[in-house]
Write an enzyme that holds these catalytic residues in place. Structure first.
Site, short mmCIF file in Angstrom:
data_model
loop_
_atom_site.label_atom_id
_atom_site.label_comp_id
_atom_site.label_asym_id
_atom_site.label_seq_id
_atom_site.Cartn_x
_atom_site.Cartn_y
_atom_site.Cartn_z
N PRO A 1 80.36 -35.68 -16.21
CA PRO A 1 79.61 -35.57 -17.47
C PRO A 1 78.89 -34.23 -17.67
CG PRO A 1 78.49 -37.04 -15.93
CD PRO A 1 79.81 -36.71 -15.32
N TYR B 1 80.57 -24.43 -23.85
CA TYR B 1 79.67 -25.55 -24.17
C TYR B 1 79.85 -26.01 -25.61
CZ TYR B 1 75.53 -28.48 -23.68
OH TYR B 1 74.67 -29.56 -23.60
N HIS C 1 71.43 -28.85 -32.12
CA HIS C 1 70.85 -28.06 -31.03
C HIS C 1 71.48 -26.67 -31.00
CE1 HIS C 1 68.74 -31.24 -28.34
NE2 HIS C 1 68.64 -31.53 -29.62
N TYR D 1 69.19 -28.45 -18.08
CA TYR D 1 70.04 -28.71 -16.90
C TYR D 1 69.34 -28.06 -15.71
CZ TYR D 1 73.89 -30.00 -20.07
OH TYR D 1 74.68 -30.60 -21.03
C1 PHB Z 1 73.53 -37.37 -22.30
O1 PHB Z 1 72.62 -37.22 -23.12
O2 PHB Z 1 73.88 -38.49 -21.91
C2 PHB Z 1 74.21 -36.17 -21.75
C3 PHB Z 1 73.98 -34.94 -22.33
C4 PHB Z 1 74.57 -33.80 -21.82
C5 PHB Z 1 75.42 -33.91 -20.74
C6 PHB Z 1 75.68 -35.15 -20.18
C7 PHB Z 1 75.08 -36.28 -20.69
O3 PHB Z 1 75.99 -32.79 -20.24
#
Ligand code: PHB
Ligand code: APR
Length: 397
Positions: free
Chosen positions: A293, A385, A72, A201
């Site tokens: 997360p 990131y 990505h 997001y």
């Molecule tokens: C996920 O795909 O589980 C995932 C991806 C990005 C994140 C958190 C979880 O920031």
């Protein structure tokens, strides 16, 4: 039984450590409380930084990841009803991330360990750790009605947040820092094509959402939910309906729904233990720190702990030097706190906090718009990131 390094926990940290040690001729035994199938049933994030990809290659387990993982180059922020792309590659001088599920990565590590016939004790009960403040550490466990003891030089506590290793360090020897967030993430996994080829997001008046994926045919979505919600109360239809309400129109048009394969609610927590070593016991991964997360740093932090720990242990055996062992905790923590800061910041920026009044949502929108439109702002989010460089803290005071 005797080994050089006894590893407690067969999650990604323990398995990767075992693999790297084996590559350098250091013996290890892994002791895991659960069965292998249970470990593989836990669905976790799956965004890998380049540092993690390199380490998996070094461990010799990267082949399937390179075949099946999705590179990505960017992701999208959706706020105020508009999408803004963060072009990771352009903003970081060519860096990107790889989407590859933690379950798959764990499976690759387990397969490699099995093929090499390296010792792993699954379903070990009453695991306990002893003598790590002296020179003869031991790990004890029960299995099939018998008690067992492993004598070792070092213990690696890779047993996650609820493990036995951190809990066995004398009270007062570790400082713990913790923040618990007043909401959870409801996650849903489905065999439907993702709504977009990149992650989205979302900051919305109804709360945060995340559109992620495991492959081109498998989606992973999350919704911010109150901590009082119970997963049984969320039907698949209710989940899809709420996601539609948080998405923009192009997203709603493209969303393909289907039955869930997995659905669960995870609480969000920031947590750090200092130091990450006590005598001959080392903590690595979730045993030492937890991030919320948002930003997917958990697995990547675990990987860098393991990089430093394997390097330190190999140096001990090969060069008879304890420099790496002595530096382990400080090296990890310098990186850990940067990722903790980023995960907390991104969480704060993207979620609705129950205690906040309307002005905070306005602050969030203004900050998101600044980040998206200012090259300096966009670089700040992008460089964190993709993961800060390993030498980021070198030379720091
Ligand atoms: C996920 O795909 O589980 C995932 C991806 C990005 C994140 C958190 C979880 O920031
Ligand atoms: N004895 C033996 N094993 C134990 C014990 C114990 N007392 N307690 C826990 N374990 C095992 C768990 O069953 C689990 O398989 O330790 C393992 C820890 O694995 P993880 O929780 O996955 O932690 P880690 O390997 O550090 O991986 C970090 O997991 O939570 C995510 O975001 C995090 O992606 C990151 C990764």
């Amino acid at each position: 039984m005797r080994t050089q390094v006894a590893i407690v926990g067969a999650g990604p940290s323990g398995l990767l450590l075992g693999q790297l040690l084996h590559k350098s001729g250091v013996d290890a035994v892994i002791v895991e409380r659960q069965s292998a199938d249970y470990v593989l049933s836990r669905i976790r994030a799956g965004v890998l930084e380049q540092v993690t990809i390199d380490l998996l290659d070094e461990a010799g387990v990267g082949a399937r990841m390179h075949r099946e993982g999705l590179v990505h180059d960017g992701f999208e922020l959706l706020y105020g009803g508009q999408r803004h792309r963060v072009d990771l590659r352009a903003l970081t001088g060519g860096k990107a991330v790889m989407v590859y599920g933690q379950t798959e990565l764990t499976r690759d590590l387990m397969d490699a360990r099995r093929d090499l016939a390296l010792p792993t004790v699954y379903e070990a009960h009453n695991v306990s750790v002893h003598g790590f403040d002296g020179t003869q550490p031991r790990v004890r466990y029960d299995k099939d009605g018998h008690s067992h003891e492993i004598e070792c030089d070092f213990i690696a506590g890779c047993d996650g947040f609820h493990g036995v290793c951190r809990a066995s360090v004398p009270r007062g020897a570790l400082d713990e820092y913790e923040k618990v967030y007043p909401f959870g993430w409801l996650g849903l996994l489905a065999d439907t094509p993702p709504v977009s080829h990149e992650l989205i997001y979302l900051n919305t008046p109804r709360g945060f959402a995340l559109c992620s994926m495991r492959s081109r045919a498998r989606s992973r979505y999350y919704l911010q939910v109150p901590l009082t919600d119970r997963v049984e109360e969320w039907t698949d239809e209710a989940f899809w309906q709420e996601l539609r309400l948080r998405l923009d129109q192009p997203g709603r048009d493209k969303l393909v729904t289907g039955p869930s394969i997995e659905k669960s609610i995870a609480p969000l927590r920031s947590f750090v233990t200092e130091p990450m070593r006590f005598g001959r016991l080392f903590l690595a991964g979730d045993a030492a720190h937890i991030v919320p997360p948002t930003g997917a740093k958990g697995l990547n932090l675990a990987a860098t702990d393991v990089k430093y720990l394997s390097g330190a242990l190999i140096e001990h055996y090969r060069e008879r030097s304890d420099a790496g062992i002595d530096a382990y905790s400080a090296r990890c923590l310098a990186r850990v706190w940067k990722a903790e800061r980023f995960s907390w910041w991104l969480t704060s920026l993207m979620h609705r906090f129950p205690e906040d009044s309307g002005i905070v949502a306005k602050f969030q929108l203004a900050e998101l718009d600044y980040l998206a439109r200012s090259p300096a702002g966009a670089r700040t989010i992008a460089e964190n990131y993709v993961g800060l460089p390993l030498d980021f803290n070198d030379g720091a005071a």
